[in-house]
Design a protein around this motif. Structure first.
Motif, PDB file in Angstrom:
ATOM      1  N   ILE A 256       0.849  -1.199   0.000  1.00 49.45           N
ATOM      2  CA  ILE A 256       0.000   0.000   0.000  1.00 49.45           C
ATOM      3  C   ILE A 256       0.884   1.247   0.000  1.00 49.45           C
ATOM      4  O   ILE A 256       1.794   1.381   0.816  1.00 49.45           O
ATOM      5  N   LEU A 257       0.613   2.141  -0.927  1.00 48.56           N
ATOM      6  CA  LEU A 257       1.237   3.462  -0.952  1.00 48.56           C
ATOM      7  C   LEU A 257       0.198   4.474  -0.509  1.00 48.56           C
ATOM      8  O   LEU A 257      -0.893   4.530  -1.090  1.00 48.56           O
ATOM      9  N   GLU A 258       0.501   5.289   0.511  1.00 44.74           N
ATOM     10  CA  GLU A 258      -0.472   6.274   0.971  1.00 44.74           C
ATOM     11  C   GLU A 258       0.229   7.463   1.608  1.00 44.74           C
ATOM     12  O   GLU A 258       1.369   7.368   2.086  1.00 44.74           O
ATOM     13  N   ASN A 259      -0.464   8.602   1.594  1.00 42.37           N
ATOM     14  CA  ASN A 259       0.066   9.789   2.258  1.00 42.37           C
ATOM     15  C   ASN A 259       0.052   9.574   3.764  1.00 42.37           C
ATOM     16  O   ASN A 259      -0.899   9.031   4.326  1.00 42.37           O
ATOM     17  N   MET A 260       1.106  10.007   4.434  1.00 45.97           N
ATOM     18  CA  MET A 260       1.205   9.849   5.880  1.00 45.97           C
ATOM     19  C   MET A 260       0.336  10.890   6.591  1.00 45.97           C
ATOM     20  O   MET A 260       0.385  12.076   6.239  1.00 45.97           O
ATOM     21  N   GLU A 261      -0.448  10.447   7.560  1.00 44.82           N
ATOM     22  CA  GLU A 261      -1.322  11.371   8.283  1.00 44.82           C
ATOM     23  C   GLU A 261      -0.520  12.435   9.019  1.00 44.82           C
ATOM     24  O   GLU A 261      -0.883  13.607   9.043  1.00 44.82           O
ATOM     25  N   GLU A 262       0.587  12.032   9.637  1.00 48.48           N
ATOM     26  CA  GLU A 262       1.385  12.974  10.409  1.00 48.48           C
ATOM     27  C   GLU A 262       2.253  13.874   9.536  1.00 48.48           C
ATOM     28  O   GLU A 262       2.781  14.881   9.993  1.00 48.48           O
ATOM     29  N   SER A 263       2.431  13.500   8.270  1.00 49.05           N
ATOM     30  CA  SER A 263       3.238  14.298   7.340  1.00 49.05           C
ATOM     31  C   SER A 263       2.672  14.094   5.932  1.00 49.05           C
ATOM     32  O   SER A 263       3.198  13.314   5.143  1.00 49.05           O
ATOM     33  N   PRO A 264       1.555  14.766   5.597  1.00 45.47           N
ATOM     34  CA  PRO A 264       0.801  14.489   4.368  1.00 45.47           C
ATOM     35  C   PRO A 264       1.591  14.657   3.077  1.00 45.47           C
ATOM     36  O   PRO A 264       1.188  14.136   2.042  1.00 45.47           O
ATOM     37  N   LEU A 265       2.708  15.370   3.133  1.00 42.47           N
ATOM     38  CA  LEU A 265       3.494  15.561   1.910  1.00 42.47           C
ATOM     39  C   LEU A 265       4.385  14.365   1.607  1.00 42.47           C
ATOM     40  O   LEU A 265       4.988  14.288   0.543  1.00 42.47           O
ATOM     41  N   GLU A 266       4.486  13.436   2.550  1.00 42.88           N
ATOM     42  CA  GLU A 266       5.336  12.268   2.350  1.00 42.88           C
ATOM     43  C   GLU A 266       4.478  11.016   2.143  1.00 42.88           C
ATOM     44  O   GLU A 266       3.329  10.948   2.577  1.00 42.88           O
ATOM     45  N   THR A 267       5.076  10.019   1.492  1.00 41.66           N
ATOM     46  CA  THR A 267       4.367   8.784   1.165  1.00 41.66           C
ATOM     47  C   THR A 267       4.921   7.623   1.976  1.00 41.66           C
ATOM     48  O   THR A 267       6.138   7.432   2.048  1.00 41.66           O
ATOM     49  N   ARG A 268       4.010   6.856   2.576  1.00 46.87           N
ATOM     50  CA  ARG A 268       4.418   5.657   3.309  1.00 46.87           C
ATOM     51  C   ARG A 268       4.253   4.429   2.417  1.00 46.87           C
ATOM     52  O   ARG A 268       3.255   4.290   1.699  1.00 46.87           O
ATOM     53  N   LEU A 269       5.233   3.546   2.485  1.00 45.30           N
ATOM     54  CA  LEU A 269       5.132   2.235   1.836  1.00 45.30           C
ATOM     55  C   LEU A 269       4.849   1.206   2.923  1.00 45.30           C
ATOM     56  O   LEU A 269       5.628   1.051   3.872  1.00 45.30           O
ATOM     57  N   GLU A 270       3.705   0.533   2.795  1.00 47.90           N
ATOM     58  CA  GLU A 270       3.291  -0.436   3.813  1.00 47.90           C
ATOM     59  C   GLU A 270       3.109  -1.819   3.189  1.00 47.90           C
ATOM     60  O   GLU A 270       2.470  -1.961   2.150  1.00 47.90           O
TER      61      GLU A 270
END
Length: 468
Positions: A392-406
């Protein structure tokens, strides 16, 4: 390539390709310098009428296979291993870095030609002082590549590198009155996030006119934040390239107009390229890697399709009809660009409208491309005991400009690798280091209900893109 040459002819590139192992597996080694000189002389004496339309497509899998064989062959007869410029490619999609080898002299001449191209277009000028935070090392050559290109365009460049802390980078910008910040997109986002935390008294000590980024595209939200923090008049520019082709296009709002991918509606970005340095073809989306002899014709300008690239600055190891893994379309340069481009260059420039990766082949995260075929092999064959998995690729809630890879993983009850071993294996595959670890996550789930599933058939989707 003579010092005053910018490129090779298409006929020369095709003639060398016919005798190169990238395109003919029966050829053991690439032609040596004397053979290449003879080929060029023959082409000059007897020009060929054949063009790209009869040339089969070049895919990553076959290219990497040929490169690996040539790298492993230490015979003194192996011309591939002589005098090369090597840079990493493939992102994090392989346990070992893959690289493309370019002739050293060709590489330096290419940097000179592309840098002058940027200078001609005005993306960089002799008034610019650039601080670059691009990475270097572990076969990555981004820092020296960007520095030399921008210097050839006329700029003065300071090498900050990727280990310099944001505070030190800002001090460098202030000390030397730099007006341009360069880095890959994730680095730029991180720097802007840091600058946003500074008091106005500190922000007032410097003024940036331009940001030049590389790697994956900035989202509309990221662009909006960059303008909010650094000013609405800041110019956001981008350079497009790869290890296989080198740098070949740039995004510059002065030439292409308002940056379309920053208006919140258009999901593309316009790049300018010089047809004397590279040929871009847009092919039907039906092209298939399993059809090795496929020789499709390009679709008309304006239509979206798969990008195939032919380099006119690489001869010793040619790149011909290479499927980049991106989707795009071709367009004429806007009329407004005539105010910035010399008339002599105008007929040679085109716009490549880039829509992103072809999801059949790969996805991108943290500046790296991940091939689906290699990821499938890792998760389904190389790691023991994975019953179901999802990325899953998604915007991080705590840092919306960055993308988390899960990664979400469901294991069999018996006969599987330990969670720690699996996590370490996946982190190595994804090249997760301390700088990006907070944007990466692995969840071991208890049942299929913990996966994201398709609305209708309720199937588990292996790849989910939730980026805004």
């Amino acid at each position: 390539m003579a010092l005053d040459d910018k490129n090779f002819s298409l006929e020369e590139v095709l003639a060398v390709a016919k005798r190169h192992p990238f395109y003919d597996p029966s050829v053991q080694y690439p032609p040596h310098k004397d053979a290449i000189r003879a080929i060029r002389e023959q082409v000059a004496a007897q020009p060929s009428a054949s063009g790209l339309s009869s040339q089969p497509l070049l895919w990553k899998s076959s290219l990497y296979k040929a490169i690996q064989r040539l790298v492993d062959d230490t015979s003194t007869q192996n011309t591939f291993r002589r005098g090369i410029y090597a840079s990493s490619t493939g992102g994090g999609s392989s346990p070992e870095p893959l690289f493309f080898a370019t002739d050293v002299a060709e590489n330096r001449q290419h940097r000179l030609a592309f840098g002058r191209f940027l200078g001609t277009a005005g993306l960089v000028t002799d008034r610019d002082w650039v601080v670059t935070i691009h990475p270097e090392g572990e076969l990555c050559r981004s820092l020296d590549l960007i520095m030399e290109i921008l210097e050839n365009g006329g700029g003065s460049v300071l090498a900050a590198g990727h280990f310099m802390l944001p505070e030190a980078v800002i001090n460098l910008i202030i000390k030397y009155h730099a007006n341009v910040l360069a880095g890959d997109s994730s680095q730029i986002v991180n720097m802007v996030h840091y600058i946003s935390s500074l008091p106005n008294s500190e922000r007032g000590k410097f003024k940036l006119d331009k940001v030049i980024y590389t790697s994956e595209s900035l989202t509309s939200r990221q662009r909006a934040e960059i303008h909010r923090v650094l000013g609405a008049d800041l110019m956001i520019c981008s350079l497009l390239g790869s290890a296989e082709a080198g740098p070949y296009a740039f995004s510059f709002p002065s030439l292409t107009g308002k940056n379309q991918s920053g208006d919140g509606t258009a999901a593309y970005e316009d790049f300018v390229f010089d047809t004397r340095l590279t040929i871009m073809e847009i092919l039907p989306a039906t092209v298939d890697e399993n059809d090795e002899d496929q020789t499709p014709s390009p679709i008309p300008d304006g239509e979206k399709g798969v990008i195939a690239q032919t380099s006119l600055v690489r001869l010793r190891n040619p790149l011909v009809r290479y499927i980049t893994g991106d989707v795009g379309s071709l367009h004429d340069l806007p009329e407004q660009a005539q105010d910035f481009i010399p008339q002599s260059a105008w007929p040679h420039l085109k716009v490549l409208r880039l829509y992103g990766r072809d999801r059949r082949f790969s996805f991108e995260w943290a500046g790296s491309y991940f091939e689906f075929s290699t990821l499938n092999t890792l998760m389904n064959n190389e790691i023991r005991g994975i019953l179901q998995w999802q990325v899953i690729l998604e915007n991080m809630e705590e840092s919306p400009l960055e993308t988390r890879l899960e990664f979400r993983i469901l294991l069999v009850r018996d006969g599987c690798d330990s969670a720690e071993k699996i996590s370490d294996r996946i982190k190595k595959f994804c090249c997760v280091d301390a700088s990006i670890e907070r944007t990466f996550r692995i969840l071991f789930v208890n049942d299929v209900g913990d996966f994201v599933r398709s609305p209708g058939a309720r199937k588990v989707i292996n790849f989910v893109d939730r980026q805004g």
